[in-house]
Design a protein around this motif. Structure first.
Motif, PDB file in Angstrom:
ATOM      1  N   HIS A   1       7.407  -0.318   5.636  1.00  8.63           N
ATOM      2  CA  HIS A   1       6.780  -1.372   5.149  1.00  8.63           C
ATOM      3  C   HIS A   1       6.166  -1.710   6.180  1.00  8.63           C
ATOM      4  O   HIS A   1       5.260  -1.497   7.070  1.00  8.63           O
ATOM      5  CB  HIS A   1       7.510  -2.454   5.948  1.00  8.63           C
ATOM      6  CG  HIS A   1       8.845  -2.526   4.736  1.00  8.63           C
ATOM      7  ND1 HIS A   1       9.015  -2.596   4.191  1.00  8.63           N
ATOM      8  CD2 HIS A   1       9.906  -3.071   5.138  1.00  8.63           C
ATOM      9  CE1 HIS A   1      10.278  -2.371   3.364  1.00  8.63           C
ATOM     10  NE2 HIS A   1      11.439  -2.162   4.340  1.00  8.63           N
TER      11      HIS A   1
ATOM     12  N   ARG B   1       4.954  -3.205   0.333  1.00  9.47           N
ATOM     13  CA  ARG B   1       6.657  -2.848   0.632  1.00  9.47           C
ATOM     14  C   ARG B   1       7.292  -1.479   0.095  1.00  9.47           C
ATOM     15  O   ARG B   1       7.012  -1.321  -0.668  1.00  9.47           O
ATOM     16  CB  ARG B   1       7.195  -3.909   0.929  1.00  9.47           C
ATOM     17  CG  ARG B   1       7.411  -4.113  -0.608  1.00  9.47           C
ATOM     18  CD  ARG B   1       7.880  -5.478  -1.076  1.00  9.47           C
ATOM     19  NE  ARG B   1       8.414  -6.160  -2.368  1.00  9.47           N
ATOM     20  CZ  ARG B   1       7.856  -6.369  -2.864  1.00  9.47           C
ATOM     21  NH1 ARG B   1       7.925  -8.125  -2.418  1.00  9.47           N
ATOM     22  NH2 ARG B   1       8.363  -6.922  -4.435  1.00  9.47           N
ATOM     23  N   GLN B   2       7.934  -1.072   0.879  1.00  6.14           N
ATOM     24  CA  GLN B   2       9.090   0.139   0.560  1.00  6.14           C
ATOM     25  C   GLN B   2       9.779  -0.258  -0.091  1.00  6.14           C
ATOM     26  O   GLN B   2      10.408  -1.350   0.067  1.00  6.14           O
ATOM     27  CB  GLN B   2       9.360   1.504   2.267  1.00  6.14           C
ATOM     28  CG  GLN B   2       9.096   1.826   2.826  1.00  6.14           C
ATOM     29  CD  GLN B   2       7.663   2.678   2.373  1.00  6.14           C
ATOM     30  OE1 GLN B   2       8.518   2.918   1.256  1.00  6.14           O
ATOM     31  NE2 GLN B   2       6.896   2.844   3.114  1.00  6.14           N
TER      32      GLN B   2
ATOM     33  N   VAL C   1       9.254  -1.794  10.255  1.00  6.31           N
ATOM     34  CA  VAL C   1       7.626  -2.612   9.424  1.00  6.31           C
ATOM     35  C   VAL C   1       7.178  -2.502  10.785  1.00  6.31           C
ATOM     36  O   VAL C   1       6.926  -2.011  12.141  1.00  6.31           O
ATOM     37  CB  VAL C   1       8.049  -4.259   9.504  1.00  6.31           C
ATOM     38  CG1 VAL C   1       6.814  -4.749   9.757  1.00  6.31           C
ATOM     39  CG2 VAL C   1       9.108  -4.622   8.315  1.00  6.31           C
TER      40      VAL C   1
ATOM     41  N   MET D   1      10.867  -8.277   2.102  1.00  4.54           N
ATOM     42  CA  MET D   1      11.278  -6.662   2.697  1.00  4.54           C
ATOM     43  C   MET D   1      12.677  -7.226   3.764  1.00  4.54           C
ATOM     44  O   MET D   1      12.448  -7.913   4.383  1.00  4.54           O
ATOM     45  CB  MET D   1       9.771  -6.639   3.649  1.00  4.54           C
ATOM     46  CG  MET D   1       8.753  -6.239   2.968  1.00  4.54           C
ATOM     47  SD  MET D   1       7.573  -6.129   4.359  1.00  4.54           S
ATOM     48  CE  MET D   1       5.604  -5.936   3.657  1.00  4.54           C
TER      49      MET D   1
END
Lengths: 258, 427
Positions: free
Chosen positions: B120, B84-85, B91, B167
């Motif tokens: 993500h 994940r960012q 996503v 997320m």
């Protein structure tokens, strides 16, 4: 290490060597029909498989029951002990330091490469190994760096299993060693002989400090797993045990041929 | 102005134009599609992608009451991975190709490329992977694109349920390669009705047009290229190993991976395509073997394992592997797949089912929905003549067809990585 006196050591090696030769003579027994007493599947072995056809997936494995359990044990050992230790090591150690450790460990084990190249009368490789050890120990600061490879002297990996194979000793039965993983009787013999030789006449004997040896063995075990990307059951194949058995056998064949 | 001067200008224009074309030329190193499929893209030609990423793996239990036979004990929970960012980001769900897991090398290429591009990323194993069959397949019989897509959709929802608080999603997107691409098209279609994700964009990389055609091609590659026929497979295997040994004698260490294949290839390129065909066919056969065994055991189909035999955790199964190594996808289709679907609907014909295993069933949707993008290779070996062109025609300017790359061999080549990520980035 003083666990082995010289005479017990000689006996042990002799016994293992006998086992290896004996196993080389044994032939692959026919696999019992698994389907006996059950309803018949659509595709049965007796229809699909022919007697005179070879299958690379068939590897002599008379103690498969034990091996499969050892395989599962290794998975749990990895999961709950080995890998957590390795992961912690990787977490706290910078990559640069990890590489120095790997080089150091490799350099100490050049002893085994030296002995086994010599035992196979590979004189050029023996010379390279000796030169590597001298160069890397001095210029490479106790083996932390490996300038020798850059100077055209790559590592000449040989172990006693390969030496036996080189002189015609067959694989013998496949063995999954607890903790160490896939092997066979020849390579297990090799492993024992290499370790005994290493600790009785190799670098640990030169240093003669039990604590140092213990620390080194611990570090090299962690370093070894750190460099091995294999994870038990990660392929997701229901035939992973068979695949690894086949690939291990082929891999050793390739290594012995060199 | 003299005619000579005119000619000079024309020549200059032509040269400049050629130069421009040259700049766009596609320099993927293997024009032989079989080499591309086997070797993929060696590191020295590949797009630089980050090596150490904080990729997490997790497992899901979708059917808590399902009893898993001992022999498949380690597959009872569905593994997946995600990265994940920091903060909000779009996503991308990724679906793996035939027999591949969420951690397969090609999934890692996509995972890294999309993460680097700011997404993500959630990676899911193929519905044909044994882990998916055991832990996530409703029927236990993979191959029906519509059903597999429904299973995938359920998995995506379950994953999102457990990752949703970790997320922050600005949009949902979907990408798959090979079989995973064909399934992604069906997942997207399902999402139009269920609307759990409202996928913004969907990228299909090297999908088969008709699954049945493609698997028949792959089966034939193995069966028709072993000198002396399938009974002589062991000899072909020995020759491959001998080839590795020969290359290794000049190399450093034995690891059965892409880089090792590439050094073997570099040491001595194969004289003909026979061995390469065997390798591609073998890779597919191993996947089919795993899939058919998992399906047989889970559904007690009595295909190669007696229906009333429950295999335990440490039972010997080599014999089943050997039998399965001699059976094709068509055997699976006739031995497990058709009986399963006929039990539900006795009037169902093989022709009906084969038709359903095709992107043609979604053609109107694929033609009109602007959310799709296609990346394919003109020389993909799993396509019959004309099939790539058909897809090119269906997707029009949403298609990007590369001249080389075989089946997914060029996925990590810089132009391909750029094509993948820019598809999701542009609006």
């Amino acid at each position: 290490m003083t666990i082995f006196t010289k005479s017990t050591l000689r006996l042990l090696v002799l016994a293992l060597a006998c086992l290896v030769f004996a196993s080389g003579c044994a032939s692959t027994p026919k696999q019992a029909d698994l389907n006996l007493g059950y309803s018949l599947p659509k595709h049965q072995a007796k229809d699909v498989l022919k007697e005179d056809v070879r299958y690379p997936i068939d590897v002599y494995d008379p103690i498969e029951g034990f091996n499969r359990r050892a395989y599962t044990f290794n998975y749990y050992f990895d999961k709950f002990l080995y890998l957590p230790v390795v992961n912690t090591y990787e977490f706290i150690t910078p990559d640069y330091v990890e590489d120095r450790v790997s080089n150091f460990v490799d350099n100490v084990f050049e002893f085994n490469n030296f002995v086994n190249n010599l035992l196979q009368f590979k004189l050029k490789e023996t010379g390279i190994t000796l030169a590597r050890f001298l160069i890397n120990t001095t210029v490479g600061v106790a083996g932390l760096w490996d300038p020798a490879t850059g100077w055209g002297m790559p590592r000449q990996t040989e172990d006693f299993g390969q030496t036996l194979g080189h002189w015609g000793v067959a694989n013998g039965p496949y063995i999954v060693l607890p903790i160490f993983g896939p092997s066979n009787l020849r390579d297990t013999t090799g492993l024992v002989v290499d370790s005994v030789a290493f600790s009785t006449v190799g670098p640990p004997a030169w240093v003669d400090n039990d604590d140092a040896e213990l620390v080194f063995m611990g570090v090299s075990a962690v370093d070894k797993r750190h460099r091995q990307s294999f994870r038990y059951y990660q392929t997701g194949s229901p035939f992973e045990y068979e695949m690894i058995r086949m690939l291990y056998t082929s891999k050793r064949e390739i290594e012995i041929e060199k | 102005m003299s005619a000579r001067f005119h000619r000079l200008i024309i020549a200059a224009v032509i040269l400049a134009w050629c130069g421009a074309v040259q700049a766009q030329a596609y320099d993927y190193p293997f024009p032989n599609p079989l080499v591309a499929t086997v070797i993929n893209t060696p590191a020295e030609y590949a797009a630089p992608l980050p090596a150490d990423l904080p990729i997490k793996t997790a497992t899901l239990q979708l059917f808590p009451d399902r009893e898993v036979p001992g022999i498949l004990w380690n597959l009872d929970e569905l593994g997946y991975s995600y990265i994940r960012q920091k903060g909000a980001a779009p996503v991308v769900f990724l679906v793996a190709g035939t027999g591949a897991s969420h951690q397969s090398p090609k999934m890692q290429i996509m995972q890294k490329a999309f993460f680097q591009a700011g997404f993500h990323v959630i990676s899911i194993s193929s519905p044909t992977h044994p882990n998916f069959i055991v832990a996530a397949s409703t029927s236990g019989v993979p191959g029906n694109l519509e059903e597999d897509a429904a299973d995938l959709y359920g998995v995506m929802q379950a994953i999102w349920q457990s990752l949703g608080d970790k997320m922050e999603a600005t949009s949902f997107n979907l990408a798959g390669y090979s079989l995973g691409a064909a399934q992604s098209a069906f997942v997207a279609r399902l999402d139009e009705d269920r609307k759990a994700f409202n996928f913004k964009k969907v990228l299909l990389i090297n999908p088969p047009l008709n699954l049945y055609n493609s698997v028949k091609l792959l089966d034939a590659m193995l069966e028709e290229n072993i000198p002396g026929g399938p009974d002589k497979f062991a000899d072909a295997y020995d020759r491959i190993i001998a080839r590795f040994a020969e290359a290794y004698a000049h190399g450093e260490k034995v690891e059965f991976n892409n880089q090792f294949l590439y050094s073997t290839y570099k040491y001595k390129a194969p004289e003909n395509d026979q061995g390469l065909n065997v390798l591609v066919g073998l890779d597919f056969r191993l996947s089919s073997q795993n899939m058919a065994f998992a399906s047989d055991v889970m559904t007690k189909a009595g295909y190669v394992v007696p229906a009333d035999l429950e295999l335990g955790r440490h039972d010997r199964v080599t014999q089943y592997a050997k039998v399965l190594s001699r059976l094709s996808f068509v055997d699976y289709f006739e031995g497990i797949f058709m009986p399963h679907f006929r039990a539900k609907n006795p009037t169902l014909t093989e022709a009906d089912m084969i038709k359903r295993m095709s992107l043609r069933t979604l053609e109107d949707y694929l033609r009109t929905s602007p959310k799709f993008g296609l990346i394919h290779n003109a020389d993909d070996i799993i396509m019959l003549p004309g099939e790539v062109d058909h897809l090119r025609q269906v997707f029009g300017d949403r298609a990007r067809i590369f001249p080389y790359g075989g089946h997914c061999g060029n996925m990590s080549y810089p132009d391909n990585v750029a094509a993948m990520t820019s598809f999701f980035q542009k609006n």
